[in-house]
Design a protein around this motif. Structure first.
Motif, PDB file in Angstrom:
ATOM      1  N   PRO A   1     -12.221 -10.211  -0.848  1.00  0.00           N
ATOM      2  CA  PRO A   1     -10.921  -9.585  -1.114  1.00  0.00           C
ATOM      3  C   PRO A   1     -10.908  -8.745  -2.377  1.00  0.00           C
ATOM      4  N   GLU A   2     -11.850  -8.981  -3.312  1.00  0.00           N
ATOM      5  CA  GLU A   2     -11.918  -8.124  -4.489  1.00  0.00           C
ATOM      6  C   GLU A   2     -12.096  -6.667  -4.089  1.00  0.00           C
ATOM      7  N   ASN A   3     -12.819  -6.452  -2.989  1.00  0.00           N
ATOM      8  CA  ASN A   3     -13.075  -5.087  -2.544  1.00  0.00           C
ATOM      9  C   ASN A   3     -11.891  -4.457  -1.849  1.00  0.00           C
ATOM     10  N   MET A   4     -10.772  -5.179  -1.787  1.00  0.00           N
ATOM     11  CA  MET A   4      -9.529  -4.537  -1.395  1.00  0.00           C
ATOM     12  C   MET A   4      -9.129  -3.501  -2.447  1.00  0.00           C
ATOM     13  N   LEU A   5      -9.623  -3.686  -3.675  1.00  0.00           N
ATOM     14  CA  LEU A   5      -9.331  -2.751  -4.754  1.00  0.00           C
ATOM     15  C   LEU A   5     -10.508  -1.800  -4.942  1.00  0.00           C
ATOM     16  N   PRO A   6     -10.250  -0.529  -5.275  1.00  0.00           N
ATOM     17  CA  PRO A   6     -11.356   0.382  -5.596  1.00  0.00           C
ATOM     18  C   PRO A   6     -12.138  -0.144  -6.794  1.00  0.00           C
ATOM     19  N   HIS A   7     -13.416   0.213  -6.857  1.00  0.00           N
ATOM     20  CA  HIS A   7     -14.261  -0.287  -7.946  1.00  0.00           C
ATOM     21  C   HIS A   7     -13.784   0.177  -9.321  1.00  0.00           C
ATOM     22  N   ASP A   8     -13.070   1.317  -9.362  1.00  0.00           N
ATOM     23  CA  ASP A   8     -12.616   1.836 -10.648  1.00  0.00           C
ATOM     24  C   ASP A   8     -11.169   1.473 -10.955  1.00  0.00           C
ATOM     25  N   GLN A   9     -10.574   0.592 -10.148  1.00  0.00           N
ATOM     26  CA  GLN A   9      -9.201   0.160 -10.428  1.00  0.00           C
ATOM     27  C   GLN A   9      -9.177  -0.620 -11.742  1.00  0.00           C
ATOM     28  N   ALA A  10      -8.191  -0.349 -12.590  1.00  0.00           N
ATOM     29  CA  ALA A  10      -8.197  -0.852 -13.967  1.00  0.00           C
ATOM     30  C   ALA A  10      -8.308  -2.370 -14.049  1.00  0.00           C
ATOM     31  N   ASP A  11      -7.511  -3.093 -13.263  1.00  0.00           N
ATOM     32  CA  ASP A  11      -7.546  -4.561 -13.323  1.00  0.00           C
ATOM     33  C   ASP A  11      -8.895  -5.093 -12.877  1.00  0.00           C
ATOM     34  N   ARG A  12      -9.478  -4.469 -11.854  1.00  0.00           N
ATOM     35  CA  ARG A  12     -10.782  -4.922 -11.369  1.00  0.00           C
ATOM     36  C   ARG A  12     -11.867  -4.630 -12.400  1.00  0.00           C
ATOM     37  N   VAL A  13     -11.801  -3.457 -13.030  1.00  0.00           N
ATOM     38  CA  VAL A  13     -12.792  -3.107 -14.061  1.00  0.00           C
ATOM     39  C   VAL A  13     -12.734  -4.122 -15.196  1.00  0.00           C
ATOM     40  N   PHE A  14     -11.508  -4.453 -15.624  1.00  0.00           N
ATOM     41  CA  PHE A  14     -11.357  -5.419 -16.708  1.00  0.00           C
ATOM     42  C   PHE A  14     -11.870  -6.796 -16.283  1.00  0.00           C
ATOM     43  N   HIS A  15     -11.547  -7.202 -15.066  1.00  0.00           N
ATOM     44  CA  HIS A  15     -12.014  -8.489 -14.535  1.00  0.00           C
ATOM     45  C   HIS A  15     -13.549  -8.562 -14.557  1.00  0.00           C
ATOM     46  N   ASP A  16     -14.196  -7.496 -14.095  1.00  0.00           N
ATOM     47  CA  ASP A  16     -15.666  -7.476 -14.072  1.00  0.00           C
ATOM     48  C   ASP A  16     -16.245  -7.490 -15.481  1.00  0.00           C
ATOM     49  N   GLU A  17     -15.606  -6.764 -16.387  1.00  0.00           N
ATOM     50  CA  GLU A  17     -16.079  -6.742 -17.771  1.00  0.00           C
ATOM     51  C   GLU A  17     -15.952  -8.121 -18.413  1.00  0.00           C
ATOM     52  N   MET A  18     -14.863  -8.807 -18.146  1.00  0.00           N
ATOM     53  CA  MET A  18     -14.656 -10.129 -18.731  1.00  0.00           C
ATOM     54  C   MET A  18     -15.654 -11.146 -18.179  1.00  0.00           C
ATOM     55  N   LYS A  19     -15.998 -11.013 -16.896  1.00  0.00           N
ATOM     56  CA  LYS A  19     -17.000 -11.917 -16.330  1.00  0.00           C
ATOM     57  C   LYS A  19     -18.332 -11.757 -17.058  1.00  0.00           C
ATOM     58  N   LYS A  20     -18.690 -10.516 -17.376  1.00  0.00           N
ATOM     59  CA  LYS A  20     -19.938 -10.275 -18.103  1.00  0.00           C
ATOM     60  C   LYS A  20     -19.817 -10.721 -19.551  1.00  0.00           C
ATOM     61  N   GLN A  21     -18.688 -10.402 -20.156  1.00  0.00           N
ATOM     62  CA  GLN A  21     -18.511 -10.677 -21.580  1.00  0.00           C
ATOM     63  C   GLN A  21     -18.510 -12.168 -21.883  1.00  0.00           C
ATOM     64  N   PHE A  22     -17.909 -12.961 -20.991  1.00  0.00           N
ATOM     65  CA  PHE A  22     -17.822 -14.401 -21.212  1.00  0.00           C
ATOM     66  C   PHE A  22     -18.779 -15.194 -20.324  1.00  0.00           C
ATOM     67  N   SER A  23     -19.685 -14.490 -19.643  1.00  0.00           N
ATOM     68  CA  SER A  23     -20.661 -15.142 -18.747  1.00  0.00           C
ATOM     69  C   SER A  23     -19.963 -16.073 -17.762  1.00  0.00           C
ATOM     70  N   LEU A  24     -18.960 -15.529 -17.093  1.00  0.00           N
ATOM     71  CA  LEU A  24     -18.196 -16.299 -16.126  1.00  0.00           C
ATOM     72  C   LEU A  24     -18.732 -16.034 -14.725  1.00  0.00           C
ATOM     73  N   TYR A  25     -18.777 -17.062 -13.914  1.00  0.00           N
ATOM     74  CA  TYR A  25     -19.311 -16.945 -12.557  1.00  0.00           C
ATOM     75  C   TYR A  25     -18.306 -17.520 -11.553  1.00  0.00           C
TER      76      TYR A  25
END
Length: 862
Positions: free
Chosen positions: A42-66
């Motif tokens: 369902p994440e791919n319901m949003l475009p890859h460059d959608q702001a909330d999704r971009v932030f979500h992906d960045e936070m997963k990397k920044q905090f090593s969240l899986y």
């Protein structure tokens, strides 16, 4: 020769070439299908460059969240719940087995045997000791009780790793990718099955939950379901048409058109490189019933007009000439309804809508080309057999008598019927206002599905299996840089070395810049003895800036974070929150002697830093970086929610917004959301607004087409009446029955729009043609309720029954679509054959309505 005449002529003159050409297209499309790529995220319901999704992906990397699979073992039979040797032994064995599975992030797995017990050291007062909570499975009940006492002292673990009632323990399994969750869940289940087989009387029950496994499992079961439902839909249509027509000749052509449309459309989608998502998986079962309708119209009318021994080509020309325009417009309006989904901001929905629209137009083209070619290829004997199955002449059947009665009733009670439909529409408007927007991937399964059961059980015991992350960031890097620059310049005005040093490092991120400045100044103090004190003074300022930059070690930053966490933990909407302050207070308590009164935050930045340093000697020091970044400028609160419903997540968001309104964020601090539960809310909201926009735009496009088709404002508006009433009724019904407005319900707007107007087009077109011929409204009603109304009714049944296999699916979205599509067909057909004649009957000047004059009437009669 017009285009339609040329097309029909071509198909009749060269039927073999038509068959070969279509067969080649089907084969070309079919060879694309094995390269299918599936995407149920369902994440791919949003475009890859959608702001909330971009932030979500960045936070997963920044905090090593899986993404995580959550496994629970529940024991309600033992007096001590899971705190007994056998249950803990099974938990230990299961955890060890999971850690060696491919795709598991072993170092971040959370279980009783992989986390630390934090306690005060008995050998060195003022220091703490880290030891494995359950290095090996306990052998006695006393040892199990010691583990219980240790867990209950640790707020990070209590009600997260073991439930507050002591009856459930969890294993949190971080995985490399969401797409691995289904495979891993099966491997884990095999271990669980073996444990249960070895100890059938242990009283242990195992469950698996979490959004990743729910979404991936849905993807697998979705394709199994479609592999069953699509052929079943074809079989249902086949059987139903056999019941109606009792002729393989009438069945074969529509089925060829439907199969060709489905294969070519899916082959096109896959061949273009698009992944098959939840929505696009439904394309076959959407197209199958819709694709047969035009074929049935042509074959039905041909069987009525054709007389054995005559040239079938002449009859075909007349039939296609008569039906081409209404079939074209019904196909276009259906296609527009689906193509309107391109206006939504959801890429998979756009792809679905555009390809269904293409499939509908393709089915029309195949009907115009393939059906005439099919008919002329039949022998005279087979053509004669068509006459035995005419749809138009059997007026004495039950359906014929029923429709004739409806026609007379509609005209006789026209005023009452109009009032009734107005009342129903008004009530439906109220129902629409009660619709609640909500979705949750776990609820895509039936209530007795193992994942749905697990979700209920585990969220009863634990703080919650749904994750959301509240991220706070201190963003004033440039201001801190500017303040430091002014301070250093005051110490050494005009110093060229300082200017060069600052110019070299000023564009680096703050933390990196301060580090490099500190190293450089330390080197200068060592190399330049004459100005050693100057450089050391600057080094002190840089180190002070380094300390000040670590905002979430400062009393101000930690105090705000602590207040927010306590506020959230006091709400019924949040099961529990864990954060840096929870960790700090726990470690600080042990450093201060272990008394409960010492469970508080350090009072200074230095004390907080020292507490963090103590934690770094634990077995899992990297757990810290799931809560805060190494520069201590960003921190994440992990919220555990008992519900993944969008409405509940939205309430949590509103709860935080209220707190921030009452307690404004410190200057320079920003707050944002991440996590799958939050992302589901974002795409759902965008889908709803997008669907509304597409519905409105498509409604006016269809209205414009009706005005062009009928060249009459009045008839154009009449054609929109069944559509409008059907939309109101269906969505009013959704509101009254309490069905949440979720993804499949949203897509129904396109279906309602496309399908509801089709019957009105055929009905009004035939009414106008018959009235122009007879000049009498009663005669028009009598004739229109013979062939045309019967064709409409049968087509409605064919399309509705084509979706009935979805009613038996184990997945809720398919059941929803199947039920409401059948309702759409039933309501639109009823409104067309009941309401339209009632409204027309109330119009006094029917000659003006149908644009009839005496000269035209005489010409058409001639």
């Amino acid at each position: 020769m017009g285009f339609k005449a040329w097309l029909v002529e071509l198909s009749m003159q060269k039927p073999k070439q038509v068959f070969i050409g279509i067969l080649l297209l089907v084969v070309l499309a079919a060879i694309q299908i094995p390269s299918i790529k599936v995407d149920t995220d369902p994440e791919n319901m949003l475009p890859h460059d959608q702001a909330d999704r971009v932030f979500h992906d960045e936070m997963k990397k920044q905090f090593s969240l899986y993404d995580m699979i959550v496994i629970g073992v529940v024991n309600t039979e033992h007096p001590e719940g899971v705190y007994n040797p056998k249950t803990l032994a099974d938990l230990h064995q299961l955890s060890e087995a999971i850690q060696v599975m491919d795709g598991v992030i072993r170092q971040d797995l959370m279980a009783l045997n992989t986390v630390d017990n934090i306690s005060q050291s008995t050998e060195q007062p003022g220091t703490i000791r880290f030891e494995w909570m359950m290095k090996s499975a306990p052998e006695t009940q006393v040892q199990a009780a010691q583990i219980k006492a240790a867990v209950e002292r640790l707020p990070l673990l209590h009600n997260t790793l073991v439930s507050g009632d002591g009856q459930a323990a969890g294993i949190y399994v971080p995985i490399v990718a969401k797409a691995e969750s289904y495979r891993l869940s099966n491997e884990i289940q095999q271990v669980i099955d073996q444990l249960k087989q070895n100890s059938p009387d242990s009283g242990n029950e195992f469950y698996m939950a979490g959004l990743p496994v729910a979404e991936d499992t849905f993807g697998v079961e979705m394709f199994i379901q479609m592999a069953i439902s699509a052929p079943l839909a074809g079989l249902m249509i086949f059987v139903l048409m056999w019941v109606f027509f009792r002729s393989m000749l009438l069945i074969t052509a529509p089925m060829l058109v439907a199969m060709g449309a489905v294969i070519i459309t899916m082959g096109l989608l896959i061949g273009q490189g698009y992944t098959v998502h939840i929505m696009s998986s439904m394309i076959p079962i959407f197209l199958m019933p819709i694709a047969v309708v035009d074929s049935v119209h042509i074959l039905s009318e041909f069987s009525d007009r054709y007389k054995p021994g005559e040239d079938p080509k002449q009859a075909l020309k007349e039939v296609v000439g008569h039906l081409f325009t209404p079939m074209l417009y019904t196909s276009i309006t259906s296609a527009v309804g689906f193509a309107s989904l391109a206006f939504t901001p959801i890429p998979p929905v756009q792809i679905f809508g555009l390809h269904v629209a293409f499939g509908i137009l393709l089915a029309f083209a195949l009907t115009i080309v393939l059906v005439p070619a099919y008919i002329v290829s039949l022998s005279e004997k087979r053509l004669s057999a068509l006459k035995d199955h005419s749809l138009e002449t059997n007026d004495d059947g039950k359906l014929g008598r029923l429709l004739a009665g409806i026609g007379r009733f509609s005209v006789a009670k026209s005023k009452g019927l109009v009032v009734l439909f107005i009342v129903v529409s008004a009530i439906s408007v109220y129902g629409v206002t009660t619709i609640q927007i909500n979705d949750n991937p776990v609820r895509w399964f039936k209530e007795d599905h193992r994942l749905r059961v697990a979700d209920k059980v585990m969220n009863t015991h634990f703080s919650g299996t749904y994750d959301a992350f509240l991220v706070l960031e201190q963003t004033q890097q440039e201001a801190l840089k500017s303040d430091l620059k002014l301070t250093l310049e005051k110490l050494a005005p005009g110093n060229q070395q300082l200017v060069e040093l600052w110019t070299t490092h000023q564009d680096l991120p703050l933390n990196e810049m301060l580090q490099k400045l500190a190293f450089a100044l330390d080197d200068l103090a060592y190399d330049d003895a004459d100005q050693e004190q100057l450089w050391l003074g600057m080094l002190d300022e840089v180190e002070r800036a380094q300390s000040d930059s670590k905002y979430f070690l400062s009393p101000e930053g930690l105090s705000y974070l602590n207040g927010l966490e306590q506020y959230l933990n006091g709400s019924d909407l949040v099961g529990k929150s864990n954060s840096l302050v929870t960790l700090l207070k726990t470690v600080y308590r042990e450093l201060q002697g272990g008394d409960a009164a010492q469970y508080r935050l350090p009072v200074t930045s230095d004390a907080a830093a020292q507490t963090i340093l103590s934690f770094q000697s634990s077995h899992r020091p990297d757990d810290l970086w799931h809560m805060v970044t190494p520069d201590y400028r960003s921190t994440a609160l992990w919220l555990q929610l008992k519900s993944g419903d969008n409405q509940d997540m939205s309430r949590v968001i509103a709860l935080v917004d209220q707190y921030v309104q009452d307690n404004p964020l410190p200057e320079g601090v920003e707050l944002n959301w991440a996590g799958l539960t939050y992302i589901n809310v974002v795409w759902q909201e965008q889908m709803v607004s997008g669907m509304l926009n597409s519905l409105i735009s498509a409604f006016f496009m269809v209205l414009l087409m009706m005005l062009i088709l009928f060249r009459s404002i009045k008839i154009g508006l009449l054609a929109m009446l069944p559509l409008s009433v059907t939309i109101l009724f269906i969505y009013g019904l959704i509101g009254f029955v309490g069905k949440d407005y979720d993804m499949p319900i949203a897509v129904l707007s396109a279906l309602t729009l496309g399908l509801s107007v089709d019957f009105a087009i055929h009905f009004l077109e035939r009414c106008r043609a018959i009235y122009r011929k007879t000049g009498s409204w009663p005669a028009t009603v009598e004739e229109v309720y013979q062939g045309p109304a019967r064709a409409i009714s049968r087509n409605a049944v064919v399309v509705a029954v084509g979706f009935t296999p979805l009613l038996f699916a184990p997945l809720v979205p398919y059941i929803t679509v199947g039920f409401f599509l059948a309702m759409i067909m039933a309501v639109s057909a009823v409104v067309t054959v009941v309401l339209l004649p009632a409204v027309i009957n109330g119009i006094s000047n029917k000659q003006a309505l149908f644009s009839v004059n005496n000269d035209q009437k005489e010409k058409e009669n001639a």
